[in-house]
Design an enzyme around this catalytic site. Sequence first.
Site, PDB file in Angstrom:
ATOM      1  N   GLU A   1      40.219  31.270  40.210  1.00 33.85           N
ATOM      2  CA  GLU A   1      39.597  31.410  41.487  1.00 33.85           C
ATOM      3  C   GLU A   1      39.074  29.861  42.063  1.00 33.85           C
ATOM      4  O   GLU A   1      36.875  29.812  42.271  1.00 33.85           O
ATOM      5  CB  GLU A   1      38.511  32.382  41.861  1.00 33.85           C
ATOM      6  CG  GLU A   1      38.744  34.241  42.313  1.00 33.85           C
ATOM      7  CD  GLU A   1      37.926  34.827  42.732  1.00 33.85           C
ATOM      8  OE1 GLU A   1      36.108  34.520  42.424  1.00 33.85           O
ATOM      9  OE2 GLU A   1      38.240  35.691  43.467  1.00 33.85           O
TER      10      GLU A   1
ATOM     11  N   GLU B   1      43.915  40.668  42.302  1.00 35.02           N
ATOM     12  CA  GLU B   1      43.071  41.581  41.770  1.00 35.02           C
ATOM     13  C   GLU B   1      42.554  41.686  43.738  1.00 35.02           C
ATOM     14  O   GLU B   1      42.422  41.363  44.783  1.00 35.02           O
ATOM     15  CB  GLU B   1      41.425  40.848  41.779  1.00 35.02           C
ATOM     16  CG  GLU B   1      41.554  40.341  40.370  1.00 35.02           C
ATOM     17  CD  GLU B   1      39.894  39.258  40.207  1.00 35.02           C
ATOM     18  OE1 GLU B   1      39.382  39.665  40.490  1.00 35.02           O
ATOM     19  OE2 GLU B   1      40.018  37.991  39.471  1.00 35.02           O
TER      20      GLU B   1
HETATM   21  C1  GAL Z   1      36.633  38.098  41.525  1.00 28.25           C
HETATM   22  C2  GAL Z   1      36.808  36.955  40.110  1.00 28.25           C
HETATM   23  C3  GAL Z   1      36.407  38.823  38.936  1.00 28.25           C
HETATM   24  C4  GAL Z   1      35.461  39.856  38.888  1.00 28.25           C
HETATM   25  C5  GAL Z   1      35.939  40.235  40.081  1.00 28.25           C
HETATM   26  C6  GAL Z   1      34.728  41.228  41.095  1.00 28.25           C
HETATM   27  O1  GAL Z   1      35.892  37.213  42.228  1.00 28.25           O
HETATM   28  O2  GAL Z   1      37.945  37.060  39.642  1.00 28.25           O
HETATM   29  O3  GAL Z   1      36.446  37.968  37.563  1.00 28.25           O
HETATM   30  O4  GAL Z   1      33.772  39.131  39.376  1.00 28.25           O
HETATM   31  O5  GAL Z   1      35.791  39.587  41.407  1.00 28.25           O
HETATM   32  O6  GAL Z   1      35.769  42.130  41.543  1.00 28.25           O
END
Ligand code: GAL
Length: 842
Positions: free
Chosen positions: A422, A494
């Site tokens: 990110e 994710e």
């Molecule tokens: C993303 C991040 C993860 C975790 C996730 C929670 O932004 O890459 O490490 O924090 O959000 O939803």
Amino acid sequence: MRDLKENCLRKSIPLNNDWEFTLDFNEGVFDLNNTKGFSKVRIPHTMVETPFNYFDEGIYQHDAAYRKTIEILEEWKGRRIALKFDGVAHRAVVYLNGERLYENLCGYTSFEVDITSKAIYGKKNTIVVEVDSREDQNIPPFGYVIDYMTYGGIYREVSLEISGMLHFKDLYAIPTISSDIKKETKTFKEASCRANLKLQFSLSDSLIDNTYKETCHAKIELKLIDDKEIICLRNYPLLDYINSDFLANLKEGNALIEEEIDIEKIRPWDVTYPKLYTLVCELKSEDQTLDVWECKIGFRKAEFKEDGFYLNDRKLRIRGLNRHQSYPYVGYAMPESMQRLDAEILRFELGVNAVRTSHYPQSKAFINRCDELGLLVFTEIPGWQHIGDEAWKNVAIRNVANMVTQYRNHASIILWGVRINESVDDDEFYKKTNAVARKLDSSRATAGVRYLKNSSLLEDVYTYNDFSHDGTNAGCEPKKKVTSNRNKAYIISEFNGHMFPTKSYDSEEHRLEHAIRHAKVLNDFYKNEDIAGAFGWCMFDYNTHKDFGSGDRICYHGVMDMFRNPKLAAYVYEAMQGVRPVLEVSSSFDIGEHPAGSRGNTYIFTNCDSVKMYKNDIFIKEYTHKDSPFKNLKNGPILVDDYVGDIMLKEEKFSKKQNDTVKKCLNYVARFGMNHLPAEILLEAGKALTIYRMTFADAYALYQKYVGNWGGTSTAFRFEGYKDGKKVLTVTKKTSSKLHLELDVSSTNLVDDKTYDVAAIRVKVKDENNNLACFFNDSLPITISGEGLEIIGPKKVKILGGMGGTYLKTRGVASKTKVRIDLPEEWSGIDTAKELEFNIEC
Ligand code: GAL
């Protein structure tokens, strides 16, 4: 790699026991007589055992020291000797006999320290490792905030690597499939194809002048072994490669030999049939084996194309979860058995076909198990949003090189994450990380996880965290909205996570919404055929920094809790696997758990062919997956929309039409209450009252009789799951008064060998119908009788939302040891202690 031959010069000696540890690194640690502040520890070790929650991340940040004496045998003179550290968080400085030899700046990859010329032979030598886990160091992932704890310590295994002066420095095997699999075979299991193995041996010889003769006569003998049968044998005499360049490179450890072999009748490695072969390379000089290198390899073709991912020429939708490598109390420090267990849980319980090792390379034991299980892996360099200065970036680039060289022989790895998770675009930096990965491994695609759409794409695959789903909209965005690079593959790296944190003891509606959001995103991912894969955030809850989480230093983002117990959302995944029958119903049907007593939506999570629902033993409806609103999901959650069935038909002597209309209205009221009926239902109800000459009181009486609500007696529901016409599972939802324990132990046979072993006990508190006691939040007493085990963390079993667990660690004593967990009488009405007997081998 391990000792393969008695007469081989290579030895790998585990160095995990008898370390001394102090939280305070200072000049005094080099004095062996100084034992003040030191305690005896075994590796894997965490600097500070943490509470379950409510603790400050500062407690594990120290500049600490580990110390150990080892004997370096006289007979090892003339060989290469190195210390190998599999993982030390985060900065490590290694000293031998007081002399500083090496500094390592990555907490997630392994490193070796050559001590050949520094060791004192025939004597005791002292190793001191300064381990700095403070987060203000200028190395990844540090520099800004991080949503996970980073812990500290020598948390992966340590060994002493002894080899001949002339030895393999590295071996890179690229097993590929050279013929078309589909044409030749019917099923994956039977598939056999022609394969190609490219090999790069890098050899090293730090005493080239002395061993030149040896080099001239040495040969590399390669064996490819299927089970115990040698299916390919090759010899490469070193003499064929020797020239001045080769010899010059030998000294630098870069003498390279490249060979290619065509092999017939190879079974491909696949997610359904993860066939592995053993590759053994021996470096032989006349009668002696100078060195041996052994690894498991799998032959497969993994390609990312514009429309998705192809494994062995077949399109495969990647369904995965993100995994952190943390555990309650001990952070990162868990031995091999626990690492393997996580891979098994992902594969067999959660039924996914992939995992992303967010946000760093993880234990080899975990990845080895992924190889064995056919679990695809997307691994990446350490980092979280922040990009530091040039020095920081150089460490990150080195991390790419280390990640790729250390993991590239694993069949399961399909993608290298070469961007900081990110982070924003930084073309200059990411050109370098991509180039390093491609140079060191031409066979795999690169990726880099972004939260940005249409960012600069230097990688082969666009990987993006799609958090667009908020419970009301589409599960994910179409590919074309995320990246204009249509000709490259796209993966959702994710989803969900912080969009809907969920505790195991949250209300039923909350837990259900968590599950349904996972189903919705997966469903829409499957609908978008050009999205290659989707990784949910995340496998289990994890401890995090003050800037994230629920104020108690936990991010409740997991589909499992920290002990790897399934929340309701886990059943969305479990139902998609076809091996173990699954049946879970989202509601307890306790009306006090719902606002105004309305039932709301209830879902059945199952992989059964059909589920019959009974109310107070009266058949109501047989559901199949056609009743699932998630049409693109294999075995999507099924919506329960009928609490009445056909009983009114008989009992009230209604016509079919009257029955259908009244039933529809009653079911709506049951789910959403009188005040939330859609206009068309209100209209239909009004019409029915008029046509069938019913009063509101009549309707209310029907409701009380056939649905029941506040003021009525509780109702019992039974769900029977059928597979191939046979009843395989039953779920009964009924008010309960007695509780009992259910223990799920990873293994009762533990082996204290290279280091200690650990057993995970997952504990569930259930009622007499085997439903989870979702609001049981307490700790249970645990007793150990025997010498063999000790408890990790608090001496009580933590239970939250009816689920919890504990970890037991061997103590280096062979024994039979009993462990008892009690559910005291005040809850159970009877003593329902559960006992396990462990057999500990040393
Ligand atoms: C993303 C991040 C993860 C975790 C996730 C929670 O932004 O890459 O490490 O924090 O959000 O939803």
